[in-house]
Design a protein around this motif. Structure first.
Motif, PDB file in Angstrom:
ATOM      1  N   PRO A  11       0.800  -1.226   0.000  1.00 11.74           N
ATOM      2  CA  PRO A  11       0.000   0.000   0.000  1.00 11.74           C
ATOM      3  C   PRO A  11       0.839   1.285   0.000  1.00 11.74           C
ATOM      4  N   ARG A  12       2.116   1.171   0.292  1.00 11.25           N
ATOM      5  CA  ARG A  12       2.990   2.350   0.281  1.00 11.25           C
ATOM      6  C   ARG A  12       3.626   2.597  -1.091  1.00 11.25           C
ATOM      7  N   ALA A  13       3.262   1.796  -2.090  1.00 12.47           N
ATOM      8  CA  ALA A  13       3.885   1.898  -3.418  1.00 12.47           C
ATOM      9  C   ALA A  13       3.781   3.305  -3.992  1.00 12.47           C
ATOM     10  N   ARG A  14       2.618   3.931  -3.869  1.00 11.03           N
ATOM     11  CA  ARG A  14       2.445   5.271  -4.441  1.00 11.03           C
ATOM     12  C   ARG A  14       3.319   6.294  -3.715  1.00 11.03           C
ATOM     13  N   ALA A  15       3.393   6.197  -2.403  1.00 10.11           N
ATOM     14  CA  ALA A  15       4.218   7.143  -1.638  1.00 10.11           C
ATOM     15  C   ALA A  15       5.691   6.974  -1.987  1.00 10.11           C
ATOM     16  N   VAL A  16       6.146   5.741  -2.110  1.00 10.51           N
ATOM     17  CA  VAL A  16       7.544   5.501  -2.478  1.00 10.51           C
ATOM     18  C   VAL A  16       7.795   5.986  -3.909  1.00 10.51           C
ATOM     19  N   ALA A  17       6.833   5.766  -4.792  1.00 10.08           N
ATOM     20  CA  ALA A  17       6.962   6.243  -6.176  1.00 10.08           C
ATOM     21  C   ALA A  17       7.076   7.764  -6.216  1.00 10.08           C
ATOM     22  N   ASP A  18       6.256   8.449  -5.415  1.00 14.72           N
ATOM     23  CA  ASP A  18       6.325   9.918  -5.359  1.00 14.72           C
ATOM     24  C   ASP A  18       7.720  10.376  -4.941  1.00 14.72           C
ATOM     25  N   VAL A  19       8.309   9.702  -3.955  1.00 12.93           N
ATOM     26  CA  VAL A  19       9.647  10.064  -3.478  1.00 12.93           C
ATOM     27  C   VAL A  19      10.687   9.810  -4.565  1.00 12.93           C
ATOM     28  N   LEU A  20      10.582   8.677  -5.251  1.00 13.08           N
ATOM     29  CA  LEU A  20      11.560   8.357  -6.297  1.00 13.08           C
ATOM     30  C   LEU A  20      11.484   9.332  -7.474  1.00 13.08           C
ATOM     31  N   VAL A  21      10.292   9.708  -7.870  1.00 11.21           N
ATOM     32  CA  VAL A  21      10.153  10.673  -8.966  1.00 11.21           C
ATOM     33  C   VAL A  21      10.658  12.045  -8.517  1.00 11.21           C
ATOM     34  N   ALA A  22      10.372  12.433  -7.279  1.00 16.95           N
ATOM     35  CA  ALA A  22      10.886  13.704  -6.757  1.00 16.95           C
ATOM     36  C   ALA A  22      12.416  13.681  -6.701  1.00 16.95           C
ATOM     37  N   LEU A  23      12.973  12.564  -6.303  1.00 16.79           N
ATOM     38  CA  LEU A  23      14.439  12.421  -6.301  1.00 16.79           C
ATOM     39  C   LEU A  23      14.989  12.650  -7.703  1.00 16.79           C
ATOM     40  N   THR A  24      14.372  12.018  -8.681  1.00 22.20           N
ATOM     41  CA  THR A  24      14.838  12.147 -10.067  1.00 22.20           C
ATOM     42  C   THR A  24      14.738  13.593 -10.538  1.00 22.20           C
ATOM     43  N   ARG A  25      13.644  14.253 -10.238  1.00 22.56           N
ATOM     44  CA  ARG A  25      13.487  15.657 -10.632  1.00 22.56           C
ATOM     45  C   ARG A  25      14.533  16.531  -9.944  1.00 22.56           C
TER      46      ARG A  25
END
Length: 186
Positions: free
Chosen positions: A138-152
């Motif tokens: 269930p934390r997949a979306r939150a982790v995805a948000d962090v990874l995309v923010a890291l990339t940006r």
């Protein structure tokens, strides 16, 4: 209308925008680079802003296609996530490699293609979340948000193109290492 001719125009537009910048590029430049008359180019794009927007659509679609392919490739989660996010990072790195006007082009992108950037980022985030679904639950979306923010965030300093690539690899590895063991998503 011929897709081949539109592709020729967009390829020419990329060459002109990266060579001259957005402000200094003219429709005459794009037509000359495409080997077409200006009236012929106007059959495919309304103006240089439209050419820029269509070019952005093409670049985002190509990046998402690459990201989807690597997400579907069997392999370690860390490698797949890195490669999905690298598809985004490489868009910016390529522009900086190809043009001394990258900053101007990225500024124009925010004004002319903000909605496209937003849609691209949302689709990429969805893809990262889907890739993480089994591992993060269930934390997949939150982790995805962090990874995309890291990339940006890594796109902010591109003075050494290898540094953001390595930081992306390290950041993905750290986040994946912090995920709970499979099946333990409490």
């Amino acid at each position: 209308m011929s897709n081949d001719r539109l592709e020729t125009i967009l390829t020419a537009a990329y060459a002109c925008f990266t060579r001259h910048g957005m402000r200094r590029t003219t429709m005459d430049d794009i037509a000359a680079a495409a080997g077409m008359s200006r009236p012929a180019v106007y059959q495919y794009v309304r103006n240089k802003d439209d050419a820029y927007r269509r070019l952005a659509e093409r670049l985002f679609a190509d990046s998402l296609d690459r990201a989807r392919r690597v997400a579907a490739t069997p392999g370690a989660l860390t490698d797949r996530l890195h490669d999905v996010l690298a598809a985004k990072l490489e868009l910016t790195l390529t522009l900086h490699r190809d043009s001394p006007h990258a900053t101007e082009l990225l500024d124009a992108s925010g004004k002319l293609t903000g909605d496209l950037v937003e849609a691209y980022t949302a689709e990429l985030t969805d893809l990262v979340a889907d890739t993480l679904a089994d591992a993060a639950g269930p934390r997949a979306r939150a982790v995805a948000d962090v990874l995309v923010a890291l990339t940006r965030g890594l796109e902010a300093d591109l003075t050494d193109p290898d540094l953001p690539r390595q930081r992306l690899r390290d950041g993905v590895a750290l986040l994946v290492a912090g995920l709970p063991p499979q099946g333990d998503h409490a």
